[in-house]
Design an enzyme around this catalytic site. Sequence first.
Site, PDB file in Angstrom:
ATOM      1  N   CYS A  35     -22.601  -4.159 -30.261  1.00  0.00           N
ATOM      2  CA  CYS A  35     -22.121  -4.909 -32.017  1.00  0.00           C
ATOM      3  C   CYS A  35     -21.630  -3.868 -33.077  1.00  0.00           C
ATOM      4  O   CYS A  35     -21.456  -4.337 -33.893  1.00  0.00           O
ATOM      5  CB  CYS A  35     -23.876  -5.735 -32.160  1.00  0.00           C
ATOM      6  SG  CYS A  35     -24.250  -6.937 -31.860  1.00  0.00           S
ATOM      7  N   HIS A  65     -22.263  -4.852 -40.148  1.00  0.00           N
ATOM      8  CA  HIS A  65     -21.831  -5.928 -38.921  1.00  0.00           C
ATOM      9  C   HIS A  65     -23.186  -7.316 -39.305  1.00  0.00           C
ATOM     10  O   HIS A  65     -23.770  -7.105 -39.457  1.00  0.00           O
ATOM     11  CB  HIS A  65     -22.335  -4.729 -37.324  1.00  0.00           C
ATOM     12  CG  HIS A  65     -22.822  -6.280 -36.308  1.00  0.00           C
ATOM     13  ND1 HIS A  65     -22.284  -7.194 -36.272  1.00  0.00           N
ATOM     14  CD2 HIS A  65     -23.944  -5.763 -35.543  1.00  0.00           C
ATOM     15  CE1 HIS A  65     -23.086  -7.674 -35.003  1.00  0.00           C
ATOM     16  NE2 HIS A  65     -23.855  -7.259 -34.895  1.00  0.00           N
ATOM     17  N   ASN A 111     -22.585 -14.130 -35.381  1.00  0.00           N
ATOM     18  CA  ASN A 111     -22.596 -13.481 -34.700  1.00  0.00           C
ATOM     19  C   ASN A 111     -21.958 -13.056 -33.996  1.00  0.00           C
ATOM     20  O   ASN A 111     -21.805 -13.672 -32.818  1.00  0.00           O
ATOM     21  CB  ASN A 111     -24.202 -12.251 -34.789  1.00  0.00           C
ATOM     22  CG  ASN A 111     -24.157 -11.333 -33.858  1.00  0.00           C
ATOM     23  OD1 ASN A 111     -22.668 -10.959 -33.815  1.00  0.00           O
ATOM     24  ND2 ASN A 111     -25.712 -10.494 -33.529  1.00  0.00           N
TER      25      ASN A 111
HETATM   26  O1  UT7 Z   1     -26.340  -8.254 -33.255  1.00  0.00           O
HETATM   27  C1  UT7 Z   1     -26.282  -7.326 -32.955  1.00  0.00           C
HETATM   28  C2  UT7 Z   1     -28.256  -6.936 -32.894  1.00  0.00           C
HETATM   29  N1  UT7 Z   1     -29.072  -7.910 -33.520  1.00  0.00           N
HETATM   30  C3  UT7 Z   1     -30.217  -8.337 -34.665  1.00  0.00           C
HETATM   31  O2  UT7 Z   1     -29.858  -7.305 -35.512  1.00  0.00           O
HETATM   32  C4  UT7 Z   1     -31.245  -9.716 -34.244  1.00  0.00           C
HETATM   33  C5  UT7 Z   1     -32.158  -8.916 -34.378  1.00  0.00           C
HETATM   34  N2  UT7 Z   1     -32.970 -10.095 -34.790  1.00  0.00           N
HETATM   35  C6  UT7 Z   1     -33.309 -11.292 -35.316  1.00  0.00           C
HETATM   36  O3  UT7 Z   1     -32.187 -11.434 -35.856  1.00  0.00           O
HETATM   37  C7  UT7 Z   1     -34.568 -12.210 -35.301  1.00  0.00           C
HETATM   38  O4  UT7 Z   1     -35.299 -11.532 -34.461  1.00  0.00           O
HETATM   39  C8  UT7 Z   1     -34.211 -13.568 -34.601  1.00  0.00           C
HETATM   40  C9  UT7 Z   1     -33.351 -14.248 -35.997  1.00  0.00           C
HETATM   41  C10 UT7 Z   1     -33.428 -13.609 -33.441  1.00  0.00           C
HETATM   42  C11 UT7 Z   1     -35.442 -14.214 -34.775  1.00  0.00           C
HETATM   43  O5  UT7 Z   1     -36.217 -14.391 -35.697  1.00  0.00           O
HETATM   44  P1  UT7 Z   1     -37.320 -14.414 -35.874  1.00  0.00           P
HETATM   45  O6  UT7 Z   1     -37.802 -14.030 -36.927  1.00  0.00           O
HETATM   46  O7  UT7 Z   1     -37.455 -12.362 -34.871  1.00  0.00           O
HETATM   47  O8  UT7 Z   1     -38.105 -15.035 -35.444  1.00  0.00           O
HETATM   48  P2  UT7 Z   1     -38.899 -15.860 -33.550  1.00  0.00           P
HETATM   49  O9  UT7 Z   1     -38.334 -14.834 -32.109  1.00  0.00           O
HETATM   50  O10 UT7 Z   1     -40.293 -14.541 -33.909  1.00  0.00           O
HETATM   51  O11 UT7 Z   1     -39.734 -16.675 -33.746  1.00  0.00           O
HETATM   52  C12 UT7 Z   1     -40.418 -17.175 -34.711  1.00  0.00           C
HETATM   53  C13 UT7 Z   1     -40.727 -18.725 -34.041  1.00  0.00           C
HETATM   54  C14 UT7 Z   1     -41.186 -18.671 -32.330  1.00  0.00           C
HETATM   55  O12 UT7 Z   1     -42.192 -19.821 -32.385  1.00  0.00           O
HETATM   56  P3  UT7 Z   1     -44.039 -19.638 -31.701  1.00  0.00           P
HETATM   57  O13 UT7 Z   1     -44.053 -18.969 -31.276  1.00  0.00           O
HETATM   58  O14 UT7 Z   1     -44.545 -19.140 -33.716  1.00  0.00           O
HETATM   59  O15 UT7 Z   1     -44.637 -20.692 -32.615  1.00  0.00           O
HETATM   60  C15 UT7 Z   1     -40.216 -19.349 -31.555  1.00  0.00           C
HETATM   61  O16 UT7 Z   1     -40.801 -19.659 -30.829  1.00  0.00           O
HETATM   62  O17 UT7 Z   1     -40.041 -19.308 -34.074  1.00  0.00           O
HETATM   63  C16 UT7 Z   1     -38.851 -19.664 -32.327  1.00  0.00           C
HETATM   64  N3  UT7 Z   1     -37.630 -19.860 -32.224  1.00  0.00           N
HETATM   65  C17 UT7 Z   1     -37.002 -21.071 -33.154  1.00  0.00           C
HETATM   66  N4  UT7 Z   1     -37.202 -22.308 -33.728  1.00  0.00           N
HETATM   67  C18 UT7 Z   1     -36.116 -23.178 -34.239  1.00  0.00           C
HETATM   68  C19 UT7 Z   1     -36.970 -19.266 -31.853  1.00  0.00           C
HETATM   69  N5  UT7 Z   1     -35.656 -19.278 -32.150  1.00  0.00           N
HETATM   70  C20 UT7 Z   1     -35.915 -21.270 -32.417  1.00  0.00           C
HETATM   71  C21 UT7 Z   1     -34.885 -21.560 -33.139  1.00  0.00           C
HETATM   72  N6  UT7 Z   1     -35.437 -22.573 -33.652  1.00  0.00           N
HETATM   73  N7  UT7 Z   1     -33.475 -21.714 -32.591  1.00  0.00           N
END
Ligand code: UT7
Length: 334
Positions: free
Chosen positions: A115, A261, A291
């Site tokens: 990135c 980014h 992204n």
């Molecule tokens: O570009 C390089 C740098 N990258 C970044 O900066 C990305 C940084 N991270 C993020 O943007 C976020 O962490 C994500 C968008 C990847 C994820 O968001 P989050 O708010 O951290 O969600 P999470 O991974 O903690 O997941 C929350 C819940 C989980 O369910 P439970 O365990 O709470 O029941 C996941 O299983 O959301 C669920 N989940 C989804 N649900 C529907 C994860 N992905 C999805 C999905 N659709 N696509």
Amino acid sequence: MYNSKIIGLGKYLPEQVVTNHDLSEMMDTNDAWIQERTGIKERRWIRKGTEDTSAVMGAKAARVAIERSGLKPDDIDFIVFATMTPDYYFPGCGVQIQDMLGMQTVGALDIRNQCSGFVYALSVADQYIKTGMYRNILVVGAEFHSNGLDKSTRGRSVTVIFGDGAGACVLSREKNLNKGILSTHLHSEGKYAEKLTVKSPSIKHWIPEILSSKEEDLSYFPYMDGTFVFKNAVVRFSEVIREGLLKNKLDKEDIDLLIPHQANLRIAQFIQKKFGLHDDQVFNNIMKYGNTTAASVIIALTEAWEQGLIKENTNVVLAAFGSGFTWGSVIIKW
Ligand code: UT7
């Protein structure tokens, strides 16, 4: 000594639009979750069977950038190509576009900084121009993610984020040391390499091993500890923007346009709030493209310029954070 300045910008996005609804037909996800957590509405994915690859898209963006610069491919002295999704394991995409654009046998360098790739690439090109070694450098960022993503529910937290695309610019010599790229700032923290990674195939873990593994080996899909990456991103973005401002004796009020980014709209909004910037001081297009990793900053910069948001003397700040971890910023007086 010289400064370098951007004299031509171009972008290329594959035509296939993949909406959040389209993804919900492949895996257990939904538009509300994706928009709320990331801000993304749709992204572009290369349609299978078309000619597009990282190198091909990079060449398409580069043609536009070169044409807009008023130069010819033969005027380019060097190529820097940033991608984490090259067409070949080796050689890199830089040499491919040297050939695709029918350029002289100029040097071509590939940058593997995910990135932060475009910010690193711009910094490298800037140094060559500052020292007088080269006059005109083509800097490209391109990514072809869609062929390497896990499109089942298992991969949903990563797969919904990434899009394909390319951007390019021509960097040229500037005699006025108060114009163009004023400074670049680069960092890394390798102890977090495994927090956001595609681990194989690598020479340490080559394809026959993956295929013969008794347990399911999914190390060829991207892995991300999303929450950990998010927390580090907001801190490092802020630090490296501040570092760039300090170096140039600028205040946050001096930022005309911040182009972060495009990792997650929530990250960009957090930074905007932290620096007290208005909506028109921060450029985002993650809603449309997701992204695109090394392509994201240069696609956004190109689009901002196309929309007339960047003019003579505009103070532009580029900032990126990603896998490595690596992060960086670029301060530009247009
Ligand atoms: O570009 C390089 C740098 N990258 C970044 O900066 C990305 C940084 N991270 C993020 O943007 C976020 O962490 C994500 C968008 C990847 C994820 O968001 P989050 O708010 O951290 O969600 P999470 O991974 O903690 O997941 C929350 C819940 C989980 O369910 P439970 O365990 O709470 O029941 C996941 O299983 O959301 C669920 N989940 C989804 N649900 C529907 C994860 N992905 C999805 C999905 N659709 N696509």
